[in-house]
Design a protein around this motif. Structure first.
Motif, PDB file in Angstrom:
ATOM      1  N   VAL A 140     -13.478   4.394   8.691  1.00 51.95           N
ATOM      2  CA  VAL A 140     -13.049   2.717   8.630  1.00 51.95           C
ATOM      3  C   VAL A 140     -12.059   1.926   9.208  1.00 51.95           C
ATOM      4  O   VAL A 140     -10.850   2.881  10.301  1.00 51.95           O
ATOM      5  CB  VAL A 140     -12.610   1.851   7.174  1.00 51.95           C
ATOM      6  N   THR A 141     -12.197   1.390  10.073  1.00 47.26           N
ATOM      7  CA  THR A 141     -11.181   0.273  11.485  1.00 47.26           C
ATOM      8  C   THR A 141     -11.203  -0.999  10.713  1.00 47.26           C
ATOM      9  O   THR A 141     -12.288  -1.609  10.417  1.00 47.26           O
ATOM     10  CB  THR A 141     -12.388   0.031  12.380  1.00 47.26           C
ATOM     11  N   LEU A 142      -9.715  -0.994  10.251  1.00 46.97           N
ATOM     12  CA  LEU A 142      -9.578  -2.483   9.756  1.00 46.97           C
ATOM     13  C   LEU A 142      -8.445  -3.195  11.139  1.00 46.97           C
ATOM     14  O   LEU A 142      -8.623  -3.346  11.792  1.00 46.97           O
ATOM     15  CB  LEU A 142      -7.663  -2.074   9.231  1.00 46.97           C
ATOM     16  N   GLY A 143      -9.438  -4.448  10.962  1.00 50.98           N
ATOM     17  CA  GLY A 143      -9.199  -5.299  11.839  1.00 50.98           C
ATOM     18  C   GLY A 143      -8.258  -6.546  11.037  1.00 50.98           C
ATOM     19  O   GLY A 143      -8.297  -6.499   9.887  1.00 50.98           O
ATOM     20  N   TYR A 144      -7.512  -7.198  12.048  1.00 55.25           N
ATOM     21  CA  TYR A 144      -6.235  -7.979  11.679  1.00 55.25           C
ATOM     22  C   TYR A 144      -6.122  -9.294  13.245  1.00 55.25           C
ATOM     23  O   TYR A 144      -7.071  -8.632  14.004  1.00 55.25           O
ATOM     24  CB  TYR A 144      -5.477  -7.363  11.248  1.00 55.25           C
ATOM     25  N   ALA A 145      -5.546 -10.500  12.272  1.00 57.95           N
ATOM     26  CA  ALA A 145      -5.530 -11.401  13.301  1.00 57.95           C
ATOM     27  C   ALA A 145      -4.222 -11.458  14.210  1.00 57.95           C
ATOM     28  O   ALA A 145      -3.992 -10.984  14.792  1.00 57.95           O
ATOM     29  CB  ALA A 145      -6.352 -12.573  12.976  1.00 57.95           C
ATOM     30  N   ILE A 146      -2.794 -11.816  12.930  1.00 57.18           N
ATOM     31  CA  ILE A 146      -1.758 -11.413  13.244  1.00 57.18           C
ATOM     32  C   ILE A 146      -0.798 -10.029  11.895  1.00 57.18           C
ATOM     33  O   ILE A 146       0.162  -9.907  12.359  1.00 57.18           O
ATOM     34  CB  ILE A 146      -1.627 -12.606  12.763  1.00 57.18           C
ATOM     35  N   GLY A 147      -1.947  -9.974  11.150  1.00 57.23           N
ATOM     36  CA  GLY A 147      -0.423  -8.294  10.452  1.00 57.23           C
ATOM     37  C   GLY A 147      -0.687  -7.341  10.637  1.00 57.23           C
ATOM     38  O   GLY A 147      -1.290  -6.389  10.283  1.00 57.23           O
ATOM     39  N   LYS A 148      -0.095  -7.273  11.989  1.00 55.03           N
ATOM     40  CA  LYS A 148      -0.567  -6.253  12.296  1.00 55.03           C
ATOM     41  C   LYS A 148       0.625  -4.795  11.433  1.00 55.03           C
ATOM     42  O   LYS A 148      -0.398  -3.703  11.454  1.00 55.03           O
ATOM     43  CB  LYS A 148       0.201  -6.396  14.013  1.00 55.03           C
ATOM     44  N   ASP A 149       1.991  -5.154  11.484  1.00 60.37           N
ATOM     45  CA  ASP A 149       2.679  -4.162  10.036  1.00 60.37           C
ATOM     46  C   ASP A 149       1.728  -4.154   9.306  1.00 60.37           C
ATOM     47  O   ASP A 149       1.793  -2.754   8.665  1.00 60.37           O
ATOM     48  CB  ASP A 149       4.140  -4.570  10.385  1.00 60.37           C
ATOM     49  N   ASP A 150       1.057  -4.887   8.540  1.00 57.95           N
ATOM     50  CA  ASP A 150       0.255  -4.706   7.572  1.00 57.95           C
ATOM     51  C   ASP A 150      -0.642  -4.297   7.510  1.00 57.95           C
ATOM     52  O   ASP A 150      -0.955  -2.882   6.496  1.00 57.95           O
ATOM     53  CB  ASP A 150      -0.283  -5.873   6.610  1.00 57.95           C
ATOM     54  N   ALA A 151      -1.550  -4.110   9.093  1.00 62.76           N
ATOM     55  CA  ALA A 151      -2.812  -3.058   9.365  1.00 62.76           C
ATOM     56  C   ALA A 151      -2.182  -2.250   9.012  1.00 62.76           C
ATOM     57  O   ALA A 151      -2.806  -1.023   9.340  1.00 62.76           O
ATOM     58  CB  ALA A 151      -3.419  -3.442  10.427  1.00 62.76           C
ATOM     59  N   GLU A 152      -1.332  -1.235   9.604  1.00 61.36           N
ATOM     60  CA  GLU A 152      -0.528   0.017  10.529  1.00 61.36           C
ATOM     61  C   GLU A 152       0.323   0.188   8.803  1.00 61.36           C
ATOM     62  O   GLU A 152      -0.305   1.405   8.519  1.00 61.36           O
ATOM     63  CB  GLU A 152       1.277  -0.343  11.303  1.00 61.36           C
TER      64      GLU A 152
END
Length: 493
Positions: free
Chosen positions: A316-328
């Protein structure tokens, strides 16, 4: 006598329901008030973290709304020298970029009432009472910790138990005098810097001290003491904590202001179930054949969907708009348990661009973008709000699917989360439900004509997420049950 006092205030120059000023609060206004007040709560200052709070976006400091109104009033030649009590209710959150119109609603022998409006909605109600400053019998509370305004690098994160018993003395100096004069020139010139600083300290108490991190300023009702020009200390203690709705009453009992401030301890951002919990529900290899992309996968329902796929053996690849820290954070949690199965990528659904080619290589795409949209008008239907929902839930989704169809060399499964609100609408959800209903009709037609892209639509109930989080208890369904079923249904297409 009271009429003479009102006239002496210069208020006769202002007609009832007169607009006394308008202001659009921007990022520079926010930064200036935070620097002066030292209230740097992420609700106000961090656009990424603020999107996970109840407001969904950065909120203008309530005390800034109040002091701005007073500055406008004084600039209009209304002298407040005989105001001895200020009450203010923060009724609706004001987001950055929104314009507030201040209107004089009442002028009597006893009071002045000002409303701050967002379009037609009252966001702030200010009442100023006439009278002489009060002499208070200062008790100089002992045994309380002393906190210097600006002394906290981060807001305290008090538990409910700590909130219910908290007390402190707050002190400040005049190092921000130039900033105060710049932000509120008329008010500070007429009543001095300390007047503004005392009120700003109330913001610091709520946003940085108690409740601190998870706070929402509700109201203040304070009297002005004779020492308001010189005393640079406020003392307060929590006088009441209402557990059911997490409402905190704080008694300001020593200093230039004394009275009550009220705040909510707002719920923390929603934590989705972890991988250990998911293993009890998901077969370890049931999604092994899936290589998926989750748009909006950095938090909420998208985060949980990504975890479900990984738990079932998929990539799975998680796409994010501005929440890079949350995605990481989510990526690292997944890869710690299932090494190398999760990646992240920034994606803008309104500008898919080069990302489309990558998406076309996936077996499945799950669509969980979250627009920051707040309805603050007293009407059943708002065309502006509806248009914004359409842009996210209809136009961008349609463009994505047709782009995938043009690039695909194999079947691509796409999941679209609709809502039970299409049939059973709560108050205030008309535009959201209409956009989702329009998407359902569009998807039915797309599934008839598209060859490679197949779309799975599910009307989800209210599930636990940042968007459904509430100070008040609201019934939500079990997230795992519904999203696991959705992933299985998408995989079966």
């Amino acid at each position: 006598m009271k009429k003479d006092r009102a006239l002496a205030l210069g208020a006769e120059a202002l007609s009832i329901t007169a607009v006394i000023g308008k202001k659009t609060f921007g990022g520079m206004d926010q930064a200036a008030f935070a620097s002066f007040s030292q209230d740097r709560n992420p609700l106000h200052m961090d656009p990424v973290k603020a999107r996970r709070f109840l407001s969904g976006a950065q909120v203008v400091h309530g005390v800034n709304l109040l002091l701005t109104a007073l500055d406008m009033l004084v600039a209009g030649d209304c002298r407040l020298t005989e105001i001895n009590r200020v009450a203010c209710e923060f009724k609706v959150a004001v987001n950055l970029g929104e314009e507030v119109t201040y209107v004089l609603e009442e002028l009597s022998a006893d009071r002045i009432v000002i409303h701050g409006y967002l379009t037609s909605v009252v966001c702030t109600k200010i009442t100023l009472f006439f009278g002489e400053p009060r002499t208070i019998d200062a008790t100089s509370p002992v045994g309380r910790q002393t906190i210097e305004v600006g002394g906290l690098a981060e807001p305290l994160n008090l538990s409910e138990q700590e909130c219910s018993q908290f007390s402190a003395n707050l002190t400040w100096n005049d190092r921000t005098a130039d900033q105060v004069c710049s932000i509120y020139p008329a008010l500070s010139a007429a009543y001095g810097v300390n007047f503004c600083q005392a009120f700003a300290t109330l913001s610091y108490i709520v946003g940085m001290v108690c409740p601190g991190l998870n706070s929402m300023f509700l109201s203040l009702d304070v009297k002005i003491a004779e020492c308001w020009r010189s005393t640079r200390q406020l003392s307060f203690h929590v006088s009441k904590f209402e557990d059911r709705i997490k409402l905190i009453d704080m008694q300001v009992d020593d200093g230039p202001l004394f009275g009550v401030i009220k705040a909510f301890r707002r719920p923390e951002p929603v934590r989705q179930p972890g991988l250990d919990e998911l293993t009890a529900f998901v077969g370890e290899s049931e999604f092994r054949a899936m290589d998926s992309f989750v748009i909006g996968g950095s938090r909420g329902l998208g985060e949980l969907t990504g975890k479900i796929i990984a738990t079932g053996g998929g990539k799975v690849t998680l796409g994010y708009a501005i929440g890079k820290d949350d995605a990481e954070r989510v990526r690292d949690e997944i890869n710690k348990r299932f090494s190398g199965v999760c990646d992240i990528r920034r994606i803008d659904i309104n500008q898919i661009g080069d990302a489309a080619a990558m998406l076309a290589t996936k077996d499945a795409v799950f669509y969980f973008p979250t627009p920051v949209i707040s309805k603050k008008i007293n009407t059943i239907f708002s065309q502006d709000v509806f248009q914004k929902f359409l842009e996210f839930y209809v136009y961008a989704f349609s463009a994505l699917c047709y782009r995938l169809e043009a690039l695909a060399t194999k079947r691509i499964r796409v999941f679209y989360p609709s809502t039970v609100f299409v049939e059973d609408r709560p108050n205030g959800m008309t535009e959201y439900a209409m956009a989702k209903a329009a998407a359902e009709l569009m998807i039915a037609d797309m599934n008839r004509v598209l060859n490679h892209v197949k779309i799975h639509v599910v009307r989800l109930p209210r599930l636990k997420s940042d968007q459904t989080n509430s100070i008040f208890q609201v019934k939500t369904e079990h997230n795992i049950d519904y999203l696991l079923s959705a992933v299985r249904g998408t995989a079966a297409l």
